[in-house]
Design an enzyme around this catalytic site. Structure first.
Site, short mmCIF file in Angstrom:
data_model
loop_
_atom_site.label_atom_id
_atom_site.label_comp_id
_atom_site.label_asym_id
_atom_site.label_seq_id
_atom_site.Cartn_x
_atom_site.Cartn_y
_atom_site.Cartn_z
N ILE A 111 0.79 -1.23 0.41
CA ILE A 111 0.18 0.18 0.20
C ILE A 111 0.81 1.09 0.07
CG2 ILE A 111 -2.08 1.79 1.60
CD1 ILE A 111 -2.07 -1.81 2.71
N HIS A 112 0.62 1.88 -1.30
CA HIS A 112 1.45 3.52 -0.87
C HIS A 112 0.38 4.42 -1.57
CE1 HIS A 112 2.52 2.17 -4.68
NE2 HIS A 112 2.42 3.70 -5.27
N ARG A 113 -0.11 4.80 -2.56
CA ARG A 113 -1.36 5.35 -3.07
C ARG A 113 -1.57 6.77 -2.34
NH1 ARG A 113 0.13 5.86 -7.85
NH2 ARG A 113 0.32 3.13 -8.11
N ASP A 139 -2.28 -1.48 -3.43
CA ASP A 139 -2.94 -0.21 -4.43
C ASP A 139 -1.85 0.45 -5.27
OD1 ASP A 139 -1.20 0.94 -3.02
OD2 ASP A 139 -2.26 2.01 -2.02
#
Ligand code: UD1
Ligand code: UDP
Length: 361
Positions: free
Chosen positions: A208-210, A284
């Site tokens: 997850i990094h968006r 994501d």
């Protein structure tokens, strides 16, 4: 031909590796690393694992707000371009490094080639979407991974210089999966990463990094609560952006004590193995959605939209956004059918095709 390539973020090092290898057979390549990503495990590890030559220029731009970061890159890339006077500039993907490279070159009337052109999420709140649209419209050569991308460009009136080449990330997977198996192997991987009690196809992998997830406390909380309530064994190579926000929102300690095993971001070879042996992937990331498809693992995408609609159409990917119930339901139920795979990402030779087109240009 003298080619100047601008990269700077993790996925760009991975995309660069197969293309650079092909280009250097017949051309001079000057490599510029903007330094958008700078931690060892977000940058140098990929140069080492993928045998990418050391950058000729390291711009050391680092982190910052969009305008600041992109502006710093623009100034510094312009200086390099004035010094090197290349025949062609190449950029990859949709990051601020991509936009800065394309803008700096086009203003100096240097031809621009965009690898991974034509993709659209149709969501202009995403910084990546703005970078893609602008870069495509500044580019002279547009190397498009899928037919969907060619159609997207046509709608925007862009057809000159457009080439359907297949996806260089598929090339990268084919080039490296066997190397990962032979060099590391899955049991050593679990040992090295401290993943005691982990077994093949018994854990899920999450990335997850968006910004749309990390910068929204409610969304990030929903995603993590769903993963924790699932009670699945989840491995999370944690992007520094997400680590920062988990700490800011007071969630980090709770996650650390949960069924989620936080590890540092891993190298590409480790990542390919973690993906291949996962039961399911939650992500994501753009690239990870495709890699899940390439290694036949069901992908639950923590976004409202995706550029990679082929993965949805083939039933390999499902969009769940940050909806807790949807995430939990799909963690339990989502499965794929390998017979429905249509393989629309090329044949693993996109890098060769791109190099050939550039040589004829
Ligand atoms: C960028 C790209 C995104 C891509 C992602 C790949 C843009 C607008 N976004 O997002 O499209 O999917 O890279 O991973 O270009 N940080 C570190 N160490 C690092 C790098 C970043 O600590 O080596 C932290 C900093 O706090 C920084 C934050 O992560 O502010 C975000 O980094 P940034 O490069 O701005 O965006 P990404 O979220 O990585
Ligand atoms: N990746 C990696 N180590 C990690 C997480 C991701 O090597 O810890 C690789 C992943 O296999 C894929 C690429 O990084 O090839 C995707 O990059 P990222 O998710 O950062 O960006 P995006 O594709 O969303 O732009």
């Amino acid at each position: 031909m003298k080619i100047l390539t601008v990269v700077g973020a993790r996925p760009q090092f991975i995309k660069l590796a197969p293309v650079s290898k092909e280009l250097r057979k017949n051309h001079d390549e000057i490599l510029v690393d903007t330094g958008q990503h700078y931690d060892y495990e977000m940058n140098k590890i990929f140069f080492e694992q993928l045998n990418i030559p050391k950058p000729d220029y390291y711009l050391g731009v680092g982190s910052g707000n969009h305008g600041h970061q992109t502006g710093e890159m623009l100034k510094k890339i312009e200086d390099v371009l004035l010094n090197e006077k290349p025949d062609l500039l190449i950029v990859y993907g949709d990051t601020n490094s991509t936009l800065a490279g394309a803008l700096a070159a086009s203003k100096l009337h240097i031809k621009v080639a965009h690898i991974e052109a034509g993709l659209r999420s149709f969501d202009r709140r995403m910084p990546e979407e703005l970078n893609r649209i602008t870069t495509d419209h500044l580019s002279d050569l547009l190397f498009v991974p899928t037919k969907t991308g060619v159609d997207n460009l046509k709608v925007e009136g862009v057809s000159k210089g457009v080439y359907l080449t297949g996806d260089v990330m598929y090339d990268a997977v084919l080039n490296n999966l066997e190397i990962a198996e032979n060099k590391i192997g899955v049991s050593k991987l679990f040992d090295d990463l401290g993943l005691k009690n982990h077994e093949c196809k018994q854990y899920m992998l999450a990335t997850i990094h968006r910004a749309e997830n990390t910068n929204d406390k409610e969304k990030l909380t929903n995603i993590f609560e769903a993963m924790m309530e699932s009670n699945e064994n989840i491995v999370l190579p944690l992007h520094p952006r997400t680590e920062k926000y988990l700490k800011e929102y007071g969630l980090y300690d709770k996650v650390q004590k949960s069924n989620i095993t936080i590890i540092k971001p891993v190298g590409y070879l480790e990542m390919l193995l973690l993906e291949k042996y996962a039961k399911k992937i939650l992500t994501d990331s753009g690239g990870v959605q495709k890699e899940a498809y390439f290694v036949d693992v069901p992908c639950i995408t923590l976004r409202e939209n995706t550029e990679w609609i082929e993965t949805l159409e083939d039933g390999y990917n499902v969009l769940v956004g940050s909806n807790k119930d949807e995430i939990l339901k799909n963690i339990k139920e989502f499965e794929i059918n390998k017979n429905s795979k249509t393989n629309r990402f090329g044949d693993g030779n996109a890098s060769k095709v791109i190099a050939e087109i550039i040589s004829r240009y």
